[in-house]
Design a protein around this motif. Sequence first.
Motif, PDB file in Angstrom:
ATOM      1  N   GLU A  99       4.453 -10.254   6.514  1.00 33.40           N
ATOM      2  CA  GLU A  99       5.814 -10.211   5.747  1.00 33.40           C
ATOM      3  C   GLU A  99       6.520 -10.294   4.680  1.00 33.40           C
ATOM      4  O   GLU A  99       7.472 -10.313   4.570  1.00 33.40           O
ATOM      5  CB  GLU A  99       5.739 -12.089   5.617  1.00 33.40           C
ATOM      6  N   GLN A 132       6.456  -7.138   4.748  1.00 33.28           N
ATOM      7  CA  GLN A 132       7.250  -5.351   5.317  1.00 33.28           C
ATOM      8  C   GLN A 132       8.890  -5.919   6.091  1.00 33.28           C
ATOM      9  O   GLN A 132       9.560  -6.195   5.382  1.00 33.28           O
ATOM     10  CB  GLN A 132       5.989  -4.784   6.048  1.00 33.28           C
ATOM     11  N   ALA A 133       9.131  -7.348   6.582  1.00 37.14           N
ATOM     12  CA  ALA A 133       9.866  -7.681   6.446  1.00 37.14           C
ATOM     13  C   ALA A 133      10.871  -8.262   5.430  1.00 37.14           C
ATOM     14  O   ALA A 133      12.112  -7.853   5.198  1.00 37.14           O
ATOM     15  CB  ALA A 133       9.461  -9.212   7.830  1.00 37.14           C
ATOM     16  N   ALA A 134      10.217  -8.951   4.612  1.00 35.43           N
ATOM     17  CA  ALA A 134      11.251  -9.164   3.280  1.00 35.43           C
ATOM     18  C   ALA A 134      11.671  -8.068   2.803  1.00 35.43           C
ATOM     19  O   ALA A 134      13.077  -7.777   2.128  1.00 35.43           O
ATOM     20  CB  ALA A 134      10.525  -9.928   2.512  1.00 35.43           C
ATOM     21  N   GLN A 135      10.936  -7.116   2.851  1.00 38.93           N
ATOM     22  CA  GLN A 135      11.269  -5.186   1.847  1.00 38.93           C
ATOM     23  C   GLN A 135      12.679  -4.945   3.096  1.00 38.93           C
ATOM     24  O   GLN A 135      13.310  -4.525   1.946  1.00 38.93           O
ATOM     25  CB  GLN A 135      10.431  -4.463   1.882  1.00 38.93           C
ATOM     26  N   GLY A 136      11.948  -4.790   3.920  1.00 36.35           N
ATOM     27  CA  GLY A 136      13.452  -4.961   5.182  1.00 36.35           C
ATOM     28  C   GLY A 136      14.654  -5.444   4.659  1.00 36.35           C
ATOM     29  O   GLY A 136      16.070  -5.081   4.333  1.00 36.35           O
ATOM     30  N   LYS A 137      15.102  -6.360   5.073  1.00 33.84           N
ATOM     31  CA  LYS A 137      15.799  -7.632   4.243  1.00 33.84           C
ATOM     32  C   LYS A 137      16.376  -6.678   2.995  1.00 33.84           C
ATOM     33  O   LYS A 137      17.383  -6.639   3.325  1.00 33.84           O
ATOM     34  CB  LYS A 137      15.172  -9.036   5.198  1.00 33.84           C
ATOM     35  N   THR A 138      15.405  -6.408   2.305  1.00 34.91           N
ATOM     36  CA  THR A 138      15.566  -6.739   0.881  1.00 34.91           C
ATOM     37  C   THR A 138      16.731  -5.116   0.664  1.00 34.91           C
ATOM     38  O   THR A 138      17.636  -4.809  -0.152  1.00 34.91           O
ATOM     39  CB  THR A 138      14.499  -6.049  -0.196  1.00 34.91           C
ATOM     40  N   GLU A 139      16.218  -4.083   1.744  1.00 35.20           N
ATOM     41  CA  GLU A 139      16.863  -2.595   1.625  1.00 35.20           C
ATOM     42  C   GLU A 139      17.526  -3.110   2.595  1.00 35.20           C
ATOM     43  O   GLU A 139      19.062  -1.928   2.641  1.00 35.20           O
ATOM     44  CB  GLU A 139      15.852  -1.205   2.378  1.00 35.20           C
ATOM     45  N   ASP A 140      18.203  -3.362   3.652  1.00 40.13           N
ATOM     46  CA  ASP A 140      19.288  -3.425   4.646  1.00 40.13           C
ATOM     47  C   ASP A 140      20.472  -4.263   3.315  1.00 40.13           C
ATOM     48  O   ASP A 140      21.596  -4.000   3.534  1.00 40.13           O
ATOM     49  CB  ASP A 140      19.171  -4.472   5.663  1.00 40.13           C
ATOM     50  N   ALA A 141      20.156  -5.194   2.721  1.00 40.59           N
ATOM     51  CA  ALA A 141      20.926  -5.715   1.339  1.00 40.59           C
ATOM     52  C   ALA A 141      21.593  -5.200   0.205  1.00 40.59           C
ATOM     53  O   ALA A 141      22.562  -4.909   0.469  1.00 40.59           O
ATOM     54  CB  ALA A 141      20.607  -6.970   1.036  1.00 40.59           C
ATOM     55  N   LYS A 142      20.462  -4.300   0.312  1.00 36.80           N
ATOM     56  CA  LYS A 142      20.632  -2.777  -1.395  1.00 36.80           C
ATOM     57  C   LYS A 142      22.150  -1.706  -0.447  1.00 36.80           C
ATOM     58  O   LYS A 142      23.125  -2.029  -0.624  1.00 36.80           O
ATOM     59  CB  LYS A 142      20.088  -2.425  -1.317  1.00 36.80           C
TER      60      LYS A 142
END
Length: 136
Positions: free
Chosen positions: A92, A94-104
């Motif tokens: 979870e 890692q998925a949240a971190q991936g979403k944050t990086e995509d948003a940035k």
Amino acid sequence: MIAPMARITFAFALLTAAWPATVHAQDVPGIEICTVEKTMERRTSCLQSNVDFLQKTINKLTSDHQQKIDASNRQIEALKNAVIGLQKLVSELQAAQGKTEDAKKAATPPAKEAAPPAKDAAPAAKDAAPAKEGAK
């Protein structure tokens, strides 16, 4: 003064007289040396007593160790469940971190598109004559 002393002595004498009658070698559980017995019946009963003692000891140890194994198995299952929970939490995060990086990445344009370098400006500076010190 003599009467209480006599009572204590009498009670002590009764206790010491009764002591050998209550303590027998067969009452103490454990392994006995059966070769000292003269008759075959006594030797056989001694050996049977040893066998009974050993069987009781083995049964007790078996149940004790089975309880320890059961407790260990319960602990292993609890630890497995904890590991599964932690793995879920990590996925979870890692998925949240991936979403944050995509948003940035979506919020800021890439550096290549934002300001392309001027290719003509750099060589012009090299070809230009050096500036004079006194010139304004």
